[in-house]
Design an enzyme around this catalytic site. Structure first.
Site, mmCIF file in Angstrom:
data_model
loop_
_atom_site.group_PDB
_atom_site.id
_atom_site.type_symbol
_atom_site.label_atom_id
_atom_site.label_comp_id
_atom_site.label_asym_id
_atom_site.label_seq_id
_atom_site.Cartn_x
_atom_site.Cartn_y
_atom_site.Cartn_z
ATOM 1 N N SER A 66 0.784 -1.234 0.000
ATOM 2 C CA SER A 66 0.000 0.000 0.000
ATOM 3 C C SER A 66 0.817 1.286 0.000
ATOM 4 O O SER A 66 0.235 2.372 0.059
ATOM 5 C CB SER A 66 -0.932 0.011 1.221
ATOM 6 O OG SER A 66 -0.179 -0.092 2.413
ATOM 7 N N SER A 78 -9.134 2.679 -3.420
ATOM 8 C CA SER A 78 -8.353 3.850 -3.020
ATOM 9 C C SER A 78 -8.617 5.054 -3.906
ATOM 10 O O SER A 78 -8.870 4.911 -5.113
ATOM 11 C CB SER A 78 -6.860 3.498 -3.078
ATOM 12 O OG SER A 78 -6.051 4.649 -2.954
ATOM 13 N N GLU A 129 -6.390 6.845 -4.919
ATOM 14 C CA GLU A 129 -5.300 6.879 -5.893
ATOM 15 C C GLU A 129 -5.748 6.376 -7.260
ATOM 16 O O GLU A 129 -5.063 6.612 -8.260
ATOM 17 C CB GLU A 129 -4.121 6.047 -5.384
ATOM 18 C CG GLU A 129 -3.359 6.669 -4.230
ATOM 19 C CD GLU A 129 -2.493 7.862 -4.649
ATOM 20 O OE1 GLU A 129 -2.045 7.890 -5.808
ATOM 21 O OE2 GLU A 129 -2.279 8.755 -3.819
ATOM 22 N N TYR A 131 0.661 1.358 -8.045
ATOM 23 C CA TYR A 131 -0.287 1.091 -6.963
ATOM 24 C C TYR A 131 -1.701 1.455 -7.384
ATOM 25 O O TYR A 131 -2.639 0.672 -7.206
ATOM 26 C CB TYR A 131 0.112 1.895 -5.726
ATOM 27 C CG TYR A 131 -0.929 1.884 -4.619
ATOM 28 C CD1 TYR A 131 -1.067 0.775 -3.788
ATOM 29 C CD2 TYR A 131 -1.774 2.974 -4.421
ATOM 30 C CE1 TYR A 131 -2.026 0.758 -2.781
ATOM 31 C CE2 TYR A 131 -2.724 2.964 -3.414
ATOM 32 C CZ TYR A 131 -2.852 1.862 -2.597
ATOM 33 O OH TYR A 131 -3.796 1.838 -1.608
ATOM 34 N N ASN A 180 -7.516 9.509 1.607
ATOM 35 C CA ASN A 180 -6.452 9.390 2.606
ATOM 36 C C ASN A 180 -7.009 9.421 4.016
ATOM 37 O O ASN A 180 -7.799 10.299 4.354
ATOM 38 C CB ASN A 180 -5.443 10.521 2.432
ATOM 39 C CG ASN A 180 -4.682 10.412 1.136
ATOM 40 O OD1 ASN A 180 -5.259 10.532 0.070
ATOM 41 N ND2 ASN A 180 -3.386 10.188 1.219
ATOM 42 N N ARG A 201 -0.508 5.187 11.796
ATOM 43 C CA ARG A 201 -0.051 5.232 10.418
ATOM 44 C C ARG A 201 1.411 4.812 10.356
ATOM 45 O O ARG A 201 2.215 5.114 11.254
ATOM 46 C CB ARG A 201 -0.215 6.648 9.882
ATOM 47 C CG ARG A 201 -0.022 6.795 8.371
ATOM 48 C CD ARG A 201 -0.866 5.828 7.628
ATOM 49 N NE ARG A 201 -1.498 6.403 6.443
ATOM 50 C CZ ARG A 201 -1.974 5.676 5.457
ATOM 51 N NH1 ARG A 201 -1.850 4.358 5.481
ATOM 52 N NH2 ARG A 201 -2.593 6.238 4.441
ATOM 53 N N GLY A 202 1.801 4.123 9.288
ATOM 54 C CA GLY A 202 3.181 3.695 9.119
ATOM 55 C C GLY A 202 4.131 4.877 9.013
ATOM 56 O O GLY A 202 3.775 5.934 8.485
ATOM 57 N N ALA A 216 5.161 10.451 -11.385
ATOM 58 C CA ALA A 216 3.920 10.985 -11.956
ATOM 59 C C ALA A 216 3.076 11.460 -10.781
ATOM 60 O O ALA A 216 2.491 10.651 -10.064
ATOM 61 C CB ALA A 216 3.191 9.939 -12.784
#
Length: 355
Positions: free
Chosen positions: A81, A122, A124, A146, A175, A181-182, A277
């Site tokens: 992710s 997501s 994204e 992703y 988000n 959170r990591g 990008a």
């Protein structure tokens, strides 16, 4: 009710496990057989959960887990992710984040078609956005391996629903952050480093595009939306978002400001951290979720940032004091001032944040 959560050791998995346990579910969590168990996010729940070994790359293991756990609901939160990693490992990202969804759906078709399935889609997927804000009908234009993989996972879920009659839903989550959170994600990187700067542990923070804008919400709110999707009479897909957008610069300003610091004194732009990008603007339209699910985010952006800063500050202070207890006298004298310096964090109104 019985639920299986893939990716239970992640941010969303831990919050979802808490929610389901509070609702009286028997909760099973899948962790990869080949990985070292990192159960810190769910350590406080370990006695209430059943952990099973499996792998999104191995359909046979998924079928076994379904037969062993006999879930009513499956929440597929497992994926590769982290967006930057998807350029470095695009094939592995596709295997987990795209084809992994297919393997779970095929296992459900084989074992028990009555199992309800949630897919973590997501924002994204929107990438180079075609309209603002983004809704369930906005065309996808992913800008990373992703995002491309998530589009596949989303549509294979739709296909399973329409082709085989499975109760399969996708939550297009924008988000969502939290103290869990990591460390590799930009939001946690900001709050952690800002706290370290306040304590004198470092003196700078390097970031990429400060002008990228995101729709940031609280992970604890978003898992509630996941559960609500699974309780509907008919399966459907929903955008889950706050409807507000803020820049990375805004996040920095608020996080450092909560510590009485000016981010401009510490944040430096590193062009190597800019995406190949870029996704410049993401903001969701959650009106369908509000209308059909009765879902509304409870935590606002400002409360979320302060919550994360407060948690990181407390954790770093604790780590510093623990290290001082084991340090020699000279090191103790060098560090005691920064480690014990009183720090005031701007309070979060109780109406904005409920922990």
């Amino acid at each position: 009710m019985r639920a299986l959560i893939t990716g239970i050791t992640g941010q969303d998995g831990s919050y979802l496990a808490e929610l389901l346990l509070a609702k009286g579910y028997e909760v099973f969590g899948m962790v990869r057989r080949s990985s070292q168990d990192r159960l810190d996010r769910i350590e406080h729940l370990r006695r209430k959960l059943t952990i099973l070994k499996g792998d999104l790359l191995d359909g046979t293991s998924l079928e076994k887990i379904l037969r062993d756990s006999r879930p009513d609901e499956v929440y597929n939160l497992a994926a590769q992710s982290f967006v930057p990693t998807s350029w470095e490992q695009p094939i592995l990202t596709g295997e987990f984040t795209a084809l992994g969804v297919t393997r779970v759906l095929e296992a459900i078709r084989t074992v028990d078609k009555r199992i309800r399935f949630y897919q973590a889609s997501s924002s994204e997927m929107f990438g180079k956005v075609r309209e603002v804000p983004q809704s369930e009908t906005t065309p996808f234009y992913p800008r990373s391996p992703y995002g491309v993989s998530k589009v596949y996972g989303h549509y294979i879920t739709v296909n399973a629903r329409e082709s085989y009659g499975l109760f399969a839903v996708s939550g297009i989550l924008f988000n969502h952050e939290s103290p869990r959170r990591g460390m590799e994600f930009v939001t946690r990187k900001i709050t952690r480093t800002a706290s370290a700067i306040k304590l004198g542990m470092t003196d700078r923070l390097e970031l990429g595009n400060l002008d990228a804008r995101r729709d940031w919400g609280y992970a604890g709110d978003f898992v509630d939306a996941m559960w609500r999707m699974m309780q509907q009479d008919k399966p459907d897909d929903f955008v889950i978002a706050t409807g507000e957008t803020h820049s990375v610069r805004d996040f920095c300003e608020l996080a450092f400001g909560a510590l009485d610091l000016d981010y401009r004194d510490y944040v430096k732009v590193n062009s190597s951290l800019v995406r190949p990008a870029e996704v410049d603007l993401l903001v969701g339209d959650p009106s369908k979720a509000r209308r059909q699910l009765g879902w509304m985010p409870k935590v606002r952006f400002e409360g979320l940032v302060r919550m994360m800063v407060k948690a990181d500050l407390a954790e770093l202070q604790k780590e510093a004091m623990e290290s001082l207890l084991t340090a020699g006298p000279s090191e103790f004298e060098r560090n005691i001032r920064s480690a014990t310096e009183p720090v005031t964090v701007a309070p979060t109104p109780l109406s904005a944040v409920q922990i």
